[in-house]
Design a protein around this motif. Structure first.
Motif, PDB file in Angstrom:
ATOM      1  N   UNK A 165       0.784  -1.251  -0.086  1.00  0.00           N
ATOM      2  CA  UNK A 165       0.051   0.013   0.020  1.00  0.00           C
ATOM      3  C   UNK A 165       0.869   1.309   0.067  1.00  0.00           C
ATOM      4  N   UNK A 166       0.182   2.351  -0.199  1.00  0.00           N
ATOM      5  CA  UNK A 166       0.763   3.560  -0.395  1.00  0.00           C
ATOM      6  C   UNK A 166       1.705   3.896   0.854  1.00  0.00           C
ATOM      7  N   UNK A 167       0.972   3.699   2.149  1.00  0.00           N
ATOM      8  CA  UNK A 167       1.625   4.275   3.241  1.00  0.00           C
ATOM      9  C   UNK A 167       2.628   2.969   3.678  1.00  0.00           C
ATOM     10  N   UNK A 168       2.729   1.823   3.067  1.00  0.00           N
ATOM     11  CA  UNK A 168       3.937   0.948   3.271  1.00  0.00           C
ATOM     12  C   UNK A 168       5.164   1.407   2.659  1.00  0.00           C
ATOM     13  N   UNK A 169       4.990   2.176   1.431  1.00  0.00           N
ATOM     14  CA  UNK A 169       6.127   2.349   0.651  1.00  0.00           C
ATOM     15  C   UNK A 169       7.046   3.241   1.223  1.00  0.00           C
ATOM     16  N   UNK A 170       8.449   2.881   0.935  1.00  0.00           N
ATOM     17  CA  UNK A 170       9.341   3.638   1.621  1.00  0.00           C
ATOM     18  C   UNK A 170      10.581   3.908   0.667  1.00  0.00           C
ATOM     19  N   UNK A 171      11.083   5.320   0.811  1.00  0.00           N
ATOM     20  CA  UNK A 171      12.143   5.665   0.053  1.00  0.00           C
ATOM     21  C   UNK A 171      13.038   6.468   0.867  1.00  0.00           C
ATOM     22  N   UNK A 172      14.236   6.505   0.544  1.00  0.00           N
ATOM     23  CA  UNK A 172      15.283   7.327   1.416  1.00  0.00           C
ATOM     24  C   UNK A 172      14.868   8.705   1.540  1.00  0.00           C
ATOM     25  N   UNK A 173      15.248   9.104   2.724  1.00  0.00           N
ATOM     26  CA  UNK A 173      14.944  10.728   2.734  1.00  0.00           C
ATOM     27  C   UNK A 173      16.573  11.400   2.223  1.00  0.00           C
ATOM     28  N   UNK A 174      17.446  10.765   2.314  1.00  0.00           N
ATOM     29  CA  UNK A 174      18.764  11.316   2.031  1.00  0.00           C
ATOM     30  C   UNK A 174      19.846  10.205   1.837  1.00  0.00           C
ATOM     31  N   UNK A 175      20.877  10.521   1.175  1.00  0.00           N
ATOM     32  CA  UNK A 175      21.875   9.446   1.125  1.00  0.00           C
ATOM     33  C   UNK A 175      22.162   8.928   2.115  1.00  0.00           C
ATOM     34  N   UNK A 215      20.702   7.694   4.642  1.00  0.00           N
ATOM     35  CA  UNK A 215      19.635   7.639   5.659  1.00  0.00           C
ATOM     36  C   UNK A 215      18.824   6.433   5.510  1.00  0.00           C
ATOM     37  N   UNK A 216      17.974   5.908   6.463  1.00  0.00           N
ATOM     38  CA  UNK A 216      17.304   4.728   6.417  1.00  0.00           C
ATOM     39  C   UNK A 216      16.012   5.028   5.551  1.00  0.00           C
ATOM     40  N   UNK A 217      15.465   3.905   4.981  1.00  0.00           N
ATOM     41  CA  UNK A 217      14.161   4.250   4.367  1.00  0.00           C
ATOM     42  C   UNK A 217      13.022   4.548   5.174  1.00  0.00           C
ATOM     43  N   UNK A 218      12.150   5.607   4.728  1.00  0.00           N
ATOM     44  CA  UNK A 218      11.115   6.090   5.695  1.00  0.00           C
ATOM     45  C   UNK A 218       9.834   5.875   4.824  1.00  0.00           C
ATOM     46  N   UNK A 219       8.449   5.793   5.702  1.00  0.00           N
ATOM     47  CA  UNK A 219       7.456   5.209   5.024  1.00  0.00           C
ATOM     48  C   UNK A 219       6.653   6.734   5.182  1.00  0.00           C
ATOM     49  N   UNK A 220       5.620   6.875   4.477  1.00  0.00           N
ATOM     50  CA  UNK A 220       4.671   8.023   4.336  1.00  0.00           C
ATOM     51  C   UNK A 220       4.376   8.659   5.780  1.00  0.00           C
ATOM     52  N   UNK A 259       5.926   8.413   8.544  1.00  0.00           N
ATOM     53  CA  UNK A 259       7.284   9.236   9.055  1.00  0.00           C
ATOM     54  C   UNK A 259       7.480  10.473   8.535  1.00  0.00           C
ATOM     55  N   UNK A 260       7.540  10.289   7.099  1.00  0.00           N
ATOM     56  CA  UNK A 260       7.819  11.604   6.426  1.00  0.00           C
ATOM     57  C   UNK A 260       6.955  12.800   6.809  1.00  0.00           C
ATOM     58  N   UNK A 261       5.474  12.340   6.866  1.00  0.00           N
ATOM     59  CA  UNK A 261       4.530  13.441   7.344  1.00  0.00           C
ATOM     60  C   UNK A 261       4.762  13.886   8.634  1.00  0.00           C
ATOM     61  N   UNK A 262       5.234  13.126   9.408  1.00  0.00           N
ATOM     62  CA  UNK A 262       5.411  13.713  10.984  1.00  0.00           C
ATOM     63  C   UNK A 262       6.807  14.438  10.785  1.00  0.00           C
ATOM     64  N   UNK A 263       7.900  14.088   9.968  1.00  0.00           N
ATOM     65  CA  UNK A 263       8.915  15.129   9.895  1.00  0.00           C
ATOM     66  C   UNK A 263       8.382  16.235   9.477  1.00  0.00           C
ATOM     67  N   UNK A 264       7.904  16.317   8.310  1.00  0.00           N
ATOM     68  CA  UNK A 264       7.537  17.680   7.765  1.00  0.00           C
ATOM     69  C   UNK A 264       6.582  18.411   8.699  1.00  0.00           C
TER      70      UNK A 264
END
Length: 193
Positions: free
Chosen positions: A2-12, A14-19, A21-26
């Protein structure tokens, strides 16, 4: 996945982050996290807007406005995991507002790329083009709400509940609009079966 399970690196590095986590950081002011969310979801939001509006410029404007509003109102989002549904809801509502503000009903242009099988076959390319023109015309005959429901369900794979939230209707109303849209589209597309 699912979309919320998708992960991508935030920066070179760094660990993979799900949606979520990215929302919380944003929400905490981390601009790079929000940039990742924009990169992740601008394509689906643009495709939805383009199919609803039929105009690339209008679709680009809607998507830009949606992501700007989302950034400004991120603190109003109750659950980080609800971000994707929130984007679909904002994009759909903004598109419906643009459609309502237009004098004539806009033509809906679908991606009219030829299928791989039609390359080098003019007869197949002409048939595909005619089918796409028929579908575009059929979509144009749907109400804006029917078109939104059908696109969110059939093209973007959203659930009835997500669509209901996005357009501010009940799931029963959404099911009815999709059923009417499917019937109308099936009737117009019958010759192509």
């Amino acid at each position: 996945m699912t979309t919320s399970e998708r992960t991508e690196p935030l920066a070179a590095g760094e660990t993979m982050l799900d949606d979520a986590t990215l929302v919380a950081r944003a929400r905490d002011g981390e601009i790079r996290a929000y940039e990742q969310l924009v990169l992740r979801f601008q394509g689906p939001m643009y495709r939805l807007a383009l199919r609803m509006l039929g105009n690339k410029g209008d679709a680009e404007d809607v998507v830009q406005e949606v992501f700007l509003v989302a950034w400004r109102r991120l603190d109003q989002l109750q659950e980080d995991a609800a971000f994707v549904g929130w984007l679909y809801r904002m994009t759909t509502n903004r598109c419906l507002n643009v459609i309502r503000a237009r004098k004539p009903v806009a033509d809906v242009e679908l991606d009219q790329q030829e299928s791989a099988g039609s390359v080098g076959r003019p007869d197949r390319a002409a048939e595909t083009s005619a089918q796409m023109a028929a579908l575009t015309g059929a979509l144009d005959q749907l109400t804006a709400e029917q078109r939104a429901c059908w696109l969110l369900r059939e093209v973007h794979g959203r659930s009835y509940e997500e669509i209901a939230k996005a357009i501010g209707a009940t799931t029963t109303a959404v099911r009815g609009r999709i059923a009417r849209a499917r019937a109308q589209l099936a009737e117009v597309m019958a010759p192509w079966r």
